[in-house]
Design a protein around this motif. Structure first.
Motif, short mmCIF file in Angstrom:
data_model
loop_
_atom_site.label_atom_id
_atom_site.label_comp_id
_atom_site.label_asym_id
_atom_site.label_seq_id
_atom_site.Cartn_x
_atom_site.Cartn_y
_atom_site.Cartn_z
N ARG A 1 1.40 10.42 -3.42
CA ARG A 1 0.87 10.80 -2.12
C ARG A 1 1.89 10.62 -0.99
NH1 ARG A 1 -5.23 8.10 -2.48
NH2 ARG A 1 -5.90 9.29 -4.34
N LEU A 2 2.88 9.77 -1.20
CA LEU A 2 3.92 9.54 -0.19
C LEU A 2 5.26 9.47 -0.90
CD1 LEU A 2 2.40 6.81 2.19
CD2 LEU A 2 2.80 9.21 2.74
N LEU B 1 0.83 -1.21 0.00
CA LEU B 1 0.00 0.00 0.00
C LEU B 1 0.86 1.26 0.00
CD1 LEU B 1 -2.79 -1.08 2.51
CD2 LEU B 1 -2.99 -0.83 0.04
N TRP B 2 1.98 1.22 0.73
CA TRP B 2 2.89 2.36 0.74
C TRP B 2 3.42 2.63 -0.66
CZ3 TRP B 2 6.99 3.10 5.17
CH2 TRP B 2 7.62 4.32 5.01
N ARG B 3 3.84 1.54 -1.35
CA ARG B 3 4.39 1.74 -2.69
C ARG B 3 3.31 2.24 -3.65
NH1 ARG B 3 9.31 1.40 -5.45
NH2 ARG B 3 8.76 2.65 -7.26
N MET B 4 2.08 1.78 -3.46
CA MET B 4 0.99 2.26 -4.30
C MET B 4 0.77 3.76 -4.10
SD MET B 4 -2.90 0.74 -4.49
CE MET B 4 -2.23 -0.91 -4.62
N ALA B 5 0.88 4.21 -2.83
CA ALA B 5 0.74 5.63 -2.55
C ALA B 5 1.90 6.43 -3.15
CB ALA B 5 0.66 5.85 -1.04
N VAL B 6 3.10 5.84 -3.17
CA VAL B 6 4.25 6.50 -3.79
C VAL B 6 4.00 6.71 -5.27
CG1 VAL B 6 6.70 6.22 -4.39
CG2 VAL B 6 5.92 5.70 -2.08
N ASP B 7 3.50 5.69 -5.96
CA ASP B 7 3.27 5.80 -7.40
C ASP B 7 2.19 6.83 -7.73
OD1 ASP B 7 5.16 3.88 -7.84
OD2 ASP B 7 3.74 2.22 -7.83
N ARG B 8 1.29 7.09 -6.78
CA ARG B 8 0.25 8.08 -7.01
C ARG B 8 0.65 9.46 -6.50
NH1 ARG B 8 -5.44 4.86 -5.70
NH2 ARG B 8 -5.12 3.20 -7.22
#
Length: 623
Positions: free
Chosen positions: A45-46, A36-43
């Motif tokens: 957001r993180l 989930l963290w990596r998904m947020a990075v790709d979007r």
């Protein structure tokens, strides 16, 4: 540049798959957080975690695994480390090379499923994970629609399956298994018989619908009333009413001839006992048959095991040991007083005990009232309700109180015949305990089942239906048929894959040797046919594209342009824009499609043929 397409995250999640059933909850949560963290990075957001954070997380993961397993580094500990390493690698991956490494880790992680389960569902999960991981690799080579990536992944895996099948059949079997490290603990969710019987133990087990074993009988299936699946024999009881094994029996040197034969597929239960129908008459290779009628395996059964079973409806021999009548001094005083009032020999005492159960207001239930005080007296004179282990333990105590040799046997009763393959499926909900007693020394141990005195329907239908616990009484016909088909498929998988031993491999090789010329010729024809089909498909696609480009150059030549054969589509398009501006829009569009099909890696025969037809239509109409 951060580069983590959804396929990469899907590859790791798919590779983890059924591990969610076996790994600790904290491992699943840690991997989910990383994805989930990596998904947020790709979007956007993180941010990606800095190096110091990643190193701290890696140290924490190692410390958690060590704290969980201590100094014992077994296969499950290594698998936990691999799962956590996959999550950490996802958090640091930025280049294409990093992404390829993540996919390779996903391949290895998918292969670890076989360490915990070998059933058909695990194999299907692994295959799906390999397809997703291969699609993830395909997504790194070109920008395509996700359906095209999935098609490439499935096609590559499909082409590899024949080679995998050939390797499975041809590579020699390993008699000691693939790996030598043990599992440090039983996988979560595994249920099975224990080496003790106490009030409530089998009742809790019987509320599980997990598979226990499957049996494929050779020839006629025995009557359902004989479906007693023997596993454990217990000879000693303590003051708390817990039955255990204390003595070690000798091997059974001269067992009687077999009446029934078949093959058993036993699910892992982490005990060294094999399950047999009624009384076994022979032990499979690697096991021993003792005089108590038990088959002991060389090690605890941690993986699905397939073995031959032969049995008969006979009485195991009695060794004359007076220890079979011993009871703790303070156990069941009121029950001893009751037994003392019964007159007659062993047969009469046994019938009186069974009649006491049948006529004494006892109730058969999976959820009995808790007994206080003496476990046997509390059941016999107060609650009078219980499951099979309550009745078996009480009967064994009553017989021993009358100086009659008695013992408790634990295993399974009943099962379900699969309508597709004809094999018998036994589940944990069929768990059962009964008694063996010596009523006549010349006849040996005889089976007595006190549960049937209270619930005689127990032997005629599934246990859960008898007590209304697990299986619905009226299962939908469609769902029932689907369950039967899946059970048959899993049984077939066990027979042809898990039971493909070195001996069966040698027999197959001998059979193939007799038909080698025909088989070799068929194989050559098949391989050549596949190669010719692929060549023709590629040639047709290439010919259509070359012909389409030639049609454009010919038409342009008729318009006065010189178009050498070596000139590429981009250069030709720029010259058309300069020399024939009126034709530039449609010629440029067709040349762009040709370039994409020819050099973009997405060409197929249908698209090439369609392009050629459109070019011919345009050039003829304008000419």
């Amino acid at each position: 540049m951060a580069f983590a397409p959804a396929w990469i995250l899907g590859a790791v999640a798919g590779a983890y798959g059924l591990h969610v059933l076996w790994q600790p909850l904290w491992v699943s949560m840690a991997l989910a957080i990383a994805l989930l963290w990596r998904m947020a990075v790709d979007r956007g957001r993180l941010p990606l975690p800095p190096r110091i954070v990643r190193w701290t997380l890696a140290a924490a993961a190692m410390a958690a695994v060590v704290a969980t397993h201590g100094r014992t580094f077994a296969l499950d500990a290594g698998t936990e480390l691999l799962c956590l390493a996959a999550g950490l690698k996802v958090l640091e991956a930025q280049s294409r090379r990093d992404m390829v490494l993540v996919v390779l880790v996903a391949y290895v992680l998918a292969a670890t499923h076989v360490l915990f389960a070998q059933h058909l569902a695990a194999a299907a999960s692994m295959l799906a994970s390999v397809v997703v991981s291969t699609a993830a690799l395909a997504s790194l080579t070109a920008h395509r629609p996700w359906r095209e990536d999935l098609r490439v992944g499935a096609w590559v895996v499909l082409q590899a399956l024949p080679l995998g099948l050939l390797a499975f059949v041809a590579i020699p079997r390993l008699s000691a298994g693939v790996v030598g490290l043990p599992l440090g603990r039983a996988p979560q969710g595994v249920t099975g018989l224990a080496e003790t019987v106490q009030p409530g133990s089998i009742g809790r087990l019987a509320q599980s619908s997990e598979l226990a074993l499957r049996v494929a009988m050779d020839g006629e299936i025995p009557p359902r009333t004989d479906w007693y699946w023997r596993a454990i024999v217990l000879d000693s009881v303590d003051a708390d009413g817990v039955w255990t094994q204390r003595r070690t029996p000798m091997l059974w040197q001269d067992p009687p001839p077999a009446r029934w034969q078949g093959r058993v597929t036993l699910e892992p239960h982490h005990l060294p006992w094999l399950v047999s129908l009624d009384v076994p008459t022979a032990a499979p290779p690697g096991a021993r048959l003792d005089q108590w009628g038990r088959v002991r395996w060389s090690q605890p059964v941690r993986d699905r095991l397939v073995y031959a079973c032969s049995s008969a409806s006979v009485s195991p021999p009695w060794d004359g040991d007076p220890g079979w009548t011993m009871l703790p001094p303070r156990l069941a005083p009121r029950t001893r007083q009751l037994v003392a009032t019964w007159q007659g020999g062993p047969e009469a005492v046994a019938q009186a005990a069974l009649a006491f159960f049948a006529q004494g207001g006892f109730r058969y239930t999976l959820d009995p009232v808790a007994v206080t005080g003496d476990p046997v007296d509390g059941f016999m004179f107060e609650t009078r309700e219980g499951f099979c282990e309550h009745y078996a333990a009480a009967l064994a105590v009553m017989l021993r109180a009358a100086r009659i040799p008695a013992r408790v046997v634990a295993g399974y009763l009943g099962g379900e015949v699969n309508a597709v393959t004809g094999h018998v499926t036994v589940r944990q909900s069929d768990a059962h305990a009964w008694v063996e007693a010596v009523l006549d020394p010349t006849r040996g141990w005889q089976r007595l089942d006190p549960t049937l005195a209270v619930a005689p329907e127990r032997a005629l239908r599934a246990l859960a239906q008898g007590v209304g616990a697990i299986r619905p009484r009226l299962e939908p016909v469609g769902l029932h048929w689907l369950r039967m088909v899946w059970d048959a498929a899993d049984h077939t998988w066990s027979h042809w894959v898990l039971d493909f031993t070195a001996e069966r491999q040698r027999r197959l090789a001998a059979a193939l040797a007799k038909r080698l010329p025909v088989g070799a010729a068929a194989g050559v024809v098949l391989v050549l046919g596949v190669q010719v089909a692929g060549w023709w498909r590629r040639r047709r696609r290439t010919d259509d594209l070359a012909a389409a480009y030639a049609d454009v150059r010919r038409w342009l030549g008729r318009q006065g342009m010189h178009c050498p054969a070596w000139e590429g589509p981009r250069s030709l398009r720029r010259r058309v824009e300069a020399e024939l501006p009126a034709a530039a829009p449609w010629v440029g569009e067709l040349l762009g499609r040709y370039e994409l099909l020819r050099y973009g890696g997405s060409a197929d025969a249908a698209a090439a043929a369609q392009l050629r037809r459109e070019i011919r239509r345009r050039t003829r109409r304008i000419s």
